[in-house]
Enzyme design. Sequence first.
Site, PDB file in Angstrom:
ATOM      1  N   SER A 107       0.869  -1.190  -0.038  1.00  0.00           N
ATOM      2  CA  SER A 107       0.197   0.107   0.038  1.00  0.00           C
ATOM      3  C   SER A 107       0.970   1.268  -0.054  1.00  0.00           C
ATOM      4  O   SER A 107       1.788   1.363   0.717  1.00  0.00           O
ATOM      5  CB  SER A 107      -1.050  -0.023   1.421  1.00  0.00           C
ATOM      6  OG  SER A 107      -1.415   1.382   1.637  1.00  0.00           O
ATOM      7  N   ARG A 165     -14.793   6.355   9.397  1.00  0.00           N
ATOM      8  CA  ARG A 165     -14.903   4.972  10.452  1.00  0.00           C
ATOM      9  C   ARG A 165     -14.855   5.423  11.552  1.00  0.00           C
ATOM     10  O   ARG A 165     -14.029   6.000  12.304  1.00  0.00           O
ATOM     11  CB  ARG A 165     -13.318   4.117  10.156  1.00  0.00           C
ATOM     12  CG  ARG A 165     -13.547   3.546   8.432  1.00  0.00           C
ATOM     13  CD  ARG A 165     -12.129   3.181   8.095  1.00  0.00           C
ATOM     14  NE  ARG A 165     -11.911   3.483   6.625  1.00  0.00           N
ATOM     15  CZ  ARG A 165     -10.926   3.580   5.731  1.00  0.00           C
ATOM     16  NH1 ARG A 165      -9.838   3.368   6.408  1.00  0.00           N
ATOM     17  NH2 ARG A 165     -10.962   3.552   4.615  1.00  0.00           N
ATOM     18  N   HIS A 276     -13.625  -1.824  -1.427  1.00  0.00           N
ATOM     19  CA  HIS A 276     -12.462  -1.561  -0.594  1.00  0.00           C
ATOM     20  C   HIS A 276     -12.851  -2.216   1.063  1.00  0.00           C
ATOM     21  O   HIS A 276     -12.811  -1.628   2.108  1.00  0.00           O
ATOM     22  CB  HIS A 276     -12.508  -0.015   0.015  1.00  0.00           C
ATOM     23  CG  HIS A 276     -11.259   0.587   0.081  1.00  0.00           C
ATOM     24  ND1 HIS A 276     -10.541   1.507  -0.827  1.00  0.00           N
ATOM     25  CD2 HIS A 276     -10.659   0.669   1.300  1.00  0.00           C
ATOM     26  CE1 HIS A 276      -9.563   1.708  -0.255  1.00  0.00           C
ATOM     27  NE2 HIS A 276      -9.320   1.306   0.979  1.00  0.00           N
TER      28      HIS A 276
HETATM   29  C1  LIG Z   1      -6.740  -2.354   7.642  1.00  0.00           C
HETATM   30  C2  LIG Z   1      -7.014  -2.108   6.157  1.00  0.00           C
HETATM   31  C3  LIG Z   1      -6.472  -1.207   5.413  1.00  0.00           C
HETATM   32  C4  LIG Z   1      -6.314  -0.761   4.142  1.00  0.00           C
HETATM   33  N1  LIG Z   1      -5.863  -0.250   3.202  1.00  0.00           N
HETATM   34  C5  LIG Z   1      -6.033  -0.217   2.008  1.00  0.00           C
HETATM   35  C6  LIG Z   1      -4.885   0.767   1.131  1.00  0.00           C
HETATM   36  O1  LIG Z   1      -4.010   1.399   1.900  1.00  0.00           O
HETATM   37  N2  LIG Z   1      -5.095   0.743  -0.134  1.00  0.00           N
HETATM   38  C7  LIG Z   1      -6.031   0.017  -0.779  1.00  0.00           C
HETATM   39  O2  LIG Z   1      -6.386   0.207  -2.031  1.00  0.00           O
HETATM   40  N3  LIG Z   1      -7.100  -0.817  -0.201  1.00  0.00           N
HETATM   41  C8  LIG Z   1      -6.901  -0.791   1.273  1.00  0.00           C
HETATM   42  N4  LIG Z   1      -7.577  -1.735   2.046  1.00  0.00           N
HETATM   43  C9  LIG Z   1      -8.735  -2.503   1.153  1.00  0.00           C
HETATM   44  C10 LIG Z   1      -8.306  -3.864   0.754  1.00  0.00           C
HETATM   45  O3  LIG Z   1      -7.213  -3.801  -0.287  1.00  0.00           O
HETATM   46  C11 LIG Z   1      -9.161  -4.719   0.320  1.00  0.00           C
HETATM   47  O4  LIG Z   1      -9.975  -4.078  -0.746  1.00  0.00           O
HETATM   48  C12 LIG Z   1     -10.183  -5.457   1.391  1.00  0.00           C
HETATM   49  O5  LIG Z   1      -9.765  -5.235   2.491  1.00  0.00           O
HETATM   50  C13 LIG Z   1     -10.915  -6.301   0.870  1.00  0.00           C
HETATM   51  O6  LIG Z   1     -11.816  -6.926   1.846  1.00  0.00           O
HETATM   52  P1  LIG Z   1     -11.456  -8.076   2.933  1.00  0.00           P
HETATM   53  O7  LIG Z   1     -10.676  -7.348   4.020  1.00  0.00           O
HETATM   54  O8  LIG Z   1     -12.917  -8.589   3.355  1.00  0.00           O
HETATM   55  O9  LIG Z   1     -10.532  -9.061   2.120  1.00  0.00           O
HETATM   56  C14 LIG Z   1      -7.454  -1.934   3.414  1.00  0.00           C
HETATM   57  C15 LIG Z   1      -8.267  -2.799   3.933  1.00  0.00           C
HETATM   58  C16 LIG Z   1      -7.876  -3.088   5.413  1.00  0.00           C
HETATM   59  C17 LIG Z   1      -8.789  -4.004   5.951  1.00  0.00           C
END
Ligand SMILES: Cc1cc2nc3c(=O)[nH]c(=O)nc-3n(C[C@H](O)[C@H](O)[C@H](O)COP(=O)(O)O)c2cc1C
Length: 386
Positions: A107, A165, A276
Site C-alpha cells: 500500500s 470509520r 474497499h
Molecule cells: C486495515 C485495512 C487497510 C486497507 N488499506 C488499503 C490501502 O491502503 N489501499 C487500498 O487500495 N485498499 C486498502 N484496503 C482495502 C483492501 O485492499 C481490500 O480491498 C479489502 O480489505 C478486501 O476486503 P477483505 O478485507 O474482506 O478481504 C484496506 C483494508 C483494510 C482491512
Amino acid sequence: MIKIASIFDLERAAQARLPEVLFDYVHGGSEQQITLQRNLDDLRALALRQRTLRNVGRRDMSVTMVGEQARIPLAVGPTGLAGMTWPNGEAESARAAASFGVPYCLSTMSICSIEDVAKASEKPFWFQLYLMKERKINESLIDRAQRAGCTALVLTLDLHVQGKRWADEKHGLGVPPEMSVRNVWDMASHPRWLLSMIKSQRHTFGNLQGEVKQAKNVQALTEWVENQFDPSFDADSVRWVRARWKGKLILKGIMHPDDARQAIDLGADAIIVSNHGGRQLDGAPSSISVLPGIAEAVGGQIEVLFDGGIRTGSDIIKALGRGASGCLSGRACLYGLAANGCEGVHTALSLFEQELADCMALTGLSSVHDIAPGVVTAQPSLVMQG
Ligand SMILES: Cc1cc2nc3c(=O)[nH]c(=O)nc-3n(C[C@H](O)[C@H](O)[C@H](O)COP(=O)(O)O)c2cc1C
C-alpha cells in the site's frame, strides 16, 4: 495460545495481541458497516453444487495473476498501516507471500517503504497507488515503484474522500495513535505487541516520510496525508498515470459495469471488483453481488480480479464461479500478520490452500480454470408447491 484451525482463529489471535485502537482499524468498516457485513453475508449465502462421482485425485490450483505465477488464485492485497500491527509488517508479509508463491501488493500508506520491501523480498511485488493532490509526490512514487522493479501498479479509484470509520475517529487513530489516557492504557495492556514494536525500523508512513518536506514531524505528516485524498480524481487522472507507468496497470475499486468498460478504454490490464472491504461507501452492494455483471461487461478483454469478504477457500471458488480469475485478501492475511508476523501470513495462505483443495474435491473440480456455470448458485428456494 489460540490453536489455529481457520482464518477466524487468526482473527481471534490478532484481537488478543493488538491494542483495541489497532484491531478496530483492521477489523472495522465505514459508518454502520452495512457493506462490510454484506460482503460476508452474500458470499456465505451462495451455494456450491456437490458432485461425488468424479476422480479428483489431482487438483490444479495454480493460475497467473496479471502475469505473475500464483500457487493459488489469491494475492495479498494492499492494507495501510500493516507495519503498525507487526514490526516491519509489510516486509514480513511480502516475504511470506514470496515464499508461499502468491503476489503481494504494497500500500501507499505502508509503514515500510517501497525500497524496504524490495530489499526484504526475493520476488517482485505490486505497488498500490493513491493519487495525492500534490502531483510531484505521485510522480516520485510511480518512479520509485518502477525503479524497485514492481511488476504492476494497482491504482485505487474509490478514495475521493476517506470513508468515515467511527471507531477510528473515537479512538483517535493516527500514526502513531493519539496519546490519550485510554490509548496509552490500551497499548500498555498489550505488552506482547508493545515490546515487539521496538524492533520496527520505522514508525510512520515509510513511502511519504522523505517526500513531504513541510511535514516536520510524524503528527504533521499524518495531518498532511489526511488532506491529500483528491475529490477531483477522474478518468483524466487515470490517463495521466497510464502515460507515466510503464508496467501493468490494475484499477481497483470497480463496482459498476460502465466503469469496467471505461477501465478497458483507459488501458487497464486488469480490474479489481472491490468496495474497499466495506471501508468506503457504506450502503454499496456487496462486491460478490456485482461481480457477474461486471465480468459479463468485460467479456474476457482484461482480467477481472475480486476482493471483499474472502475468509475461506470455498469463498475463492465462489468468486471464480461468478466470473473472477483471481482474488485478493485484505483482512484475512492481515489477521495472520498481526497474530504471528511472516509465519501468520503463511498460515493464512496455507489455510486457504487446504480449504480450496477440499472444496474442489467435494464439488468435483479438477482445475480452478474450468468452474462450469452451475457450480456456484443461489441457495435453492425452500418454497413447496401446493
Ligand atoms: C486495515 C485495512 C487497510 C486497507 N488499506 C488499503 C490501502 O491502503 N489501499 C487500498 O487500495 N485498499 C486498502 N484496503 C482495502 C483492501 O485492499 C481490500 O480491498 C479489502 O480489505 C478486501 O476486503 P477483505 O478485507 O474482506 O478481504 C484496506 C483494508 C483494510 C482491512
